[in-house]
Design a protein around this motif. Structure first.
Motif, PDB file in Angstrom:
ATOM      1  N   LYS A  75       2.104  -3.605 -21.579  1.00 35.45           N
ATOM      2  CA  LYS A  75       0.854  -3.761 -22.311  1.00 35.45           C
ATOM      3  C   LYS A  75       0.928  -3.261 -23.739  1.00 35.45           C
ATOM      4  O   LYS A  75       0.058  -3.549 -24.538  1.00 35.45           O
ATOM      5  N   LEU A  76       1.962  -2.499 -24.076  1.00 34.65           N
ATOM      6  CA  LEU A  76       2.058  -2.047 -25.463  1.00 34.65           C
ATOM      7  C   LEU A  76       2.698  -3.112 -26.348  1.00 34.65           C
ATOM      8  O   LEU A  76       2.719  -2.984 -27.566  1.00 34.65           O
ATOM      9  N   PHE A 134       1.814  -7.740  -3.551  1.00 30.92           N
ATOM     10  CA  PHE A 134       0.502  -8.367  -3.316  1.00 30.92           C
ATOM     11  C   PHE A 134       0.537  -9.846  -3.708  1.00 30.92           C
ATOM     12  O   PHE A 134      -0.050 -10.691  -3.015  1.00 30.92           O
ATOM     13  N   ILE A 146      -1.796  -9.802 -13.960  1.00 33.14           N
ATOM     14  CA  ILE A 146      -1.510  -8.422 -14.348  1.00 33.14           C
ATOM     15  C   ILE A 146      -0.015  -8.236 -14.591  1.00 33.14           C
ATOM     16  O   ILE A 146       0.391  -7.551 -15.520  1.00 33.14           O
ATOM     17  N   LEU A 192       2.211  -4.636  -7.052  1.00 32.84           N
ATOM     18  CA  LEU A 192       1.565  -5.894  -7.452  1.00 32.84           C
ATOM     19  C   LEU A 192       2.436  -7.093  -7.107  1.00 32.84           C
ATOM     20  O   LEU A 192       1.947  -8.149  -6.704  1.00 32.84           O
ATOM     21  N   SER A 198      -3.001 -11.144  -9.122  1.00 40.36           N
ATOM     22  CA  SER A 198      -1.894 -10.192  -9.234  1.00 40.36           C
ATOM     23  C   SER A 198      -0.913 -10.656 -10.296  1.00 40.36           C
ATOM     24  O   SER A 198      -0.338  -9.830 -11.018  1.00 40.36           O
ATOM     25  N   ASP A 251       3.380   0.662  -9.477  1.00 40.05           N
ATOM     26  CA  ASP A 251       2.325  -0.344  -9.535  1.00 40.05           C
ATOM     27  C   ASP A 251       2.918  -1.736  -9.682  1.00 40.05           C
ATOM     28  O   ASP A 251       2.419  -2.709  -9.126  1.00 40.05           O
ATOM     29  N   LEU A 268       2.381   1.852  -3.373  1.00 42.41           N
ATOM     30  CA  LEU A 268       1.304   2.335  -4.243  1.00 42.41           C
ATOM     31  C   LEU A 268       1.061   3.830  -4.006  1.00 42.41           C
ATOM     32  O   LEU A 268       0.943   4.611  -4.943  1.00 42.41           O
ATOM     33  N   GLY A 323       0.966  -9.201 -18.020  1.00 45.82           N
ATOM     34  CA  GLY A 323       0.610  -8.266 -19.079  1.00 45.82           C
ATOM     35  C   GLY A 323       1.126  -6.867 -18.836  1.00 45.82           C
ATOM     36  O   GLY A 323       0.600  -5.907 -19.388  1.00 45.82           O
ATOM     37  N   TYR A 324       2.156  -6.739 -17.992  1.00 48.48           N
ATOM     38  CA  TYR A 324       2.560  -5.398 -17.577  1.00 48.48           C
ATOM     39  C   TYR A 324       3.095  -4.557 -18.720  1.00 48.48           C
ATOM     40  O   TYR A 324       2.887  -3.347 -18.756  1.00 48.48           O
ATOM     41  N   PRO A 353       8.041   2.435 -20.608  1.00 52.55           N
ATOM     42  CA  PRO A 353       7.268   3.653 -20.319  1.00 52.55           C
ATOM     43  C   PRO A 353       6.153   3.423 -19.299  1.00 52.55           C
ATOM     44  O   PRO A 353       5.173   4.146 -19.291  1.00 52.55           O
ATOM     45  N   TYR A 354       6.278   2.396 -18.496  1.00 55.85           N
ATOM     46  CA  TYR A 354       5.191   2.089 -17.560  1.00 55.85           C
ATOM     47  C   TYR A 354       5.604   2.510 -16.158  1.00 55.85           C
ATOM     48  O   TYR A 354       6.782   2.434 -15.812  1.00 55.85           O
ATOM     49  N   PRO A 355       4.645   2.911 -15.335  1.00 54.56           N
ATOM     50  CA  PRO A 355       4.984   3.322 -13.972  1.00 54.56           C
ATOM     51  C   PRO A 355       5.469   2.123 -13.158  1.00 54.56           C
ATOM     52  O   PRO A 355       4.869   1.054 -13.201  1.00 54.56           O
ATOM     53  N   LEU A 389       0.831  -1.205   0.000  1.00 57.72           N
ATOM     54  CA  LEU A 389       0.000   0.000   0.000  1.00 57.72           C
ATOM     55  C   LEU A 389       0.865   1.254   0.000  1.00 57.72           C
ATOM     56  O   LEU A 389       0.565   2.233  -0.686  1.00 57.72           O
TER      57      LEU A 389
END
Lengths: 168, 482
Positions: free
Chosen positions: B152-153, B116, B146, B113, B143, B109, B25, B149-150, B104-106, B22
């Motif tokens: 995602k592009l 988690f 996701i 994940l 979790s 998260d 995040l 598929g992190y 380019p992904y944050p 948390l």
């Protein structure tokens, strides 16, 4: 009509419309078939002396979740599915055969089991909300809390997957 | 239900990891500019604290008894798995640092994940009740879909996530159906209660169907034939550090609950599920090794290799009639975690250097461009093939012995043959590294990745050369026969 007959009709409808849902090519019609299947399931729950589950089934599944599905489908305007690869008759026949065989085996073992003994004593008096709530927040509270983390993870996940990237 | 302070203490690693997730995040939500390295370092720190908490619990007197109304148990078995899982998460963070940061992904998260997923895995191995085990499994699985598929592009990553999700959800349904049949018959869900009830009850076909469905759901998670089809695509498409994690972390959790459910809950039916496990184990070894032999894509080859390893591990499950089988699988998993993660970490290394690590040719001449990487890779490959003196040999030795003890000598012979076969494809990589021409400048690894690889290599060698203290320690981690 005897309860037994009602149960059989409802269960048959549930299975029939679940099949329609899988086979139909139009997503919106699939969802509508699923709604019918869920309502039929709710009827069987009532007959199994579990009115609470039946109510949850109607309100949460048929009511909330499927309406959400419909919203998404209509917003995205998902067209009718076009099958690109030709159908594979041997695969389909084999899968159908396996499903029927498994269902028959399951039904046979269920009947054999049902003939030998009475139903196990239910933990909860039928249709009462309070004992369910009490169990949920005492014995099962750890699983309950784990579920809340699960929902959070699902929320984060959907955000991660749906967000637009600013600098690709 | 009474909950004492001691119970909360036993739950502290899970609580701490949740809070850590948390926090990560929130930091990434409120501070856009938070550096990826900082978040990774913070995650590593939290995982380190969690390892410390679990290590503290290993000496804590209150462990061993079911708590929280019998839902949760912290015994030596759970502590072993928790330590190994947390180490695998720490290694994943180390391997991810430059990999996720470039995209380019944050990153926040991603690490949240990952934590988690870790909470789910830790809950799973301590589950002592079918409901708590199932809920924890879903937390882990959701979790990890996701994480797959992190990126995602990239279409392959999305494909991996979709396949993993659809097939995973289906297998969860199968598992849940099995659990509901068992509950319908027994009217209770605590594992020790189930064992006690079945002791005095005649078995019915319906119960066996339920047990079979539970087995099928769990075999999916460890990627055993015929429930393996998702593995190559998911391993190939996921971001490679995530693949490295998938090949060890969630598998550890699946083996742990396989052991808990079948060793504690259904010991009476060993004769019924034993033969199925033997057949699945044989099919998995043969298929995994042969398919790996035919692969040219390294990631897919390693995916099939890990399928083959699931086949070996199932021999330990076969031995669940005695404590030896469980002991054997613990020894094997200790070795497997480090050697398999190490191999994938080196694939990550090549990918950060601009190689797709798609074909064996990407390993050409690695010995001349980075000697350490090549030697370390060789150690992992030898260990995977089961050559002494590496950890893989010790692990396989215990598994083969446990299959013999369970009366399945033919399976042990088959496993030895298949291990010999596996040498061919492992040595294809080794030959490419040492005997092929090199071109280009030397490759330098980042500090974090170097640390991850060297930790794996050190563990592989140390457990292989001096197995005695580890093996003895693991003996104390076996669940006492019910």
């Amino acid at each position: 009509m005897t309860p037994r007959l009602v149960f059989d009709v409802a269960a048959g409808l549930a299975i029939l419309f679940a099949c329609v849902m899988v086979v139909h090519r139009h997503p919106v019609k699939s969802v509508l078939a699923l709604v019918v299947s869920f309502f039929a399931l709710a009827v069987t729950y009532v007959l199994l002396a579990a009115p609470l589950i039946a109510a949850v089934q109607v309100i949460v599944y048929a009511g909330a979740i499927l309406v959400l599905f419909l919203f998404v489908l209509m917003l995205l305007n998902v067209p009718e599915e076009v099958r690109q690869t030709p159908d594979r008759p041997i695969h389909q026949a084999l899968s159908a055969g396996a499903i029927v065989a498994f269902a028959a085996a399951l039904l046979a073992s269920l009947r054999a089991y049902g003939a030998t003994r009475a139903a196990p004593s239910a933990e909860l008096p039928p249709g009462d909300l309070a004992p369910v709530a009490r169990l949920l927040f005492s014995d099962h509270f750890l699983s309950f809390e784990a579920l809340s983390i699960l929902l959070l993870a699902a929320l984060v996940g959907s955000f991660v997957l749906a967000r637009r990237e600013e600098s690709p | 239900m009474k909950v004492s302070a001691s119970d909360w203490l036993l739950l502290s690693p899970e609580l701490f990891l949740t809070a850590a997730g948390l926090l990560i995040l929130s930091i990434s939500a409120f501070f856009d500019k938070a550096k990826e390295e900082f978040l990774a370092f913070l995650t590593l720190l939290f995982v380190g604290v969690a390892i410390g908490l679990v290590a503290f619990l290993s000496g804590y007197g209150g462990r061993g008894a079911p708590i929280f109304a019998g839902m949760f148990i912290v015994d030596n078995f759970a502590i072993f798995f928790k330590l190994l899982m947390l180490v695998s998460i720490a290694l994943t963070v180390l391997a991810s640092i430059q990999f996720v940061g470039r995209a380019p992904y944050p990153a926040g998260d991603y690490y949240a994940l990952l934590l988690f997923t870790g909470v789910g895995m830790l809950f799973m191995v301590s589950g002592n009740n079918l409901v708590s085990i199932y809920v924890a499994l879903e937390l882990m699985a959701l979790s990890s879909y996701i994480l797959a598929g992190y990126f995602k592009l990239e279409i392959k990553s999305t494909e991996a996530a979709l396949k993993y999700f659809v097939l995973g959800a289906f297998s969860s349904g199968v598992l849940l159906y099995g659990l509901s049949l068992v509950y319908g018959i027994a009217g209770r869900m605590g594992l020790p209660d189930l064992a006690k009830l079945f002791e005095s009850q005649a078995k019915s076909n319906l119960l066996l169907v339920g047990i079979l469905l539970i087995l099928a759901g769990l075999l999916f998670k460890i990627a055993a034939v015929p429930f393996h089809v998702w593995t190559p695509d998911v391993y190939e498409g996921s971001p490679t550090p995530v693949t490295a994690f998938f090949s060890v972390g969630p598998k550890l959790a699946a083996y742990a609950i396989l052991a808990r459910i079948f060793y504690v809950g259904f010991p009476k039916f060993h004769a019924d599920w034993g033969l199925i496990i033997a057949l699945v184990s044989a099919a998995t070894m043969v298929f995994g090794n042969v398919a790996a032999l035919l692969q040219t894509n390294v990631k897919r080859m390693l995916a099939y290799s890990s399928i083959a390893h699931a086949g070996y591990a199932l021999m330990g499950v076969l031995g669940f009639r005695t404590e030896f089988g469980l002991w054997g699988i613990l020894v094997y998993l200790l070795a497997y975690t480090f050697m398999n993660f190490g191999v994938f970490a080196l694939v990550v290394f090549l990918e950060t250097k601009g190689y797709a690590a798609e074909s064996v040719a990407d390993f050409n001449g690695l010995a001349r461009r980075n000697m350490t990487a090549a030697v370390v890779m060789l150690v992992f490959l030898l260990s995977l093939a089961g050559i002494p003196p590496t950890a893989g040999f010790i692990g396989k030795y215990y598994l083969f012995t446990s299959a013999m003890k369970a009366g399945y000598a033919w399976l042990a012979v088959l496993a030895v043959l298949m291990s010999a076969l596996s040498l061919f494809y492992y040595f294809r990589i080794a030959a490419a590294m040492f005997f092929s021409e090199a071109e280009g400048a030397p490759l330098k690894s980042s500090y974090a990745l170097t640390a991850a690889v060297l930790i794996c290599a050190a563990a592989t060698v140390i457990v292989g050369v001096a197995p005695q203290p580890f093996v003895e320690m693991l003996r104390a981690c076996v669940i006492k026969a019910p």
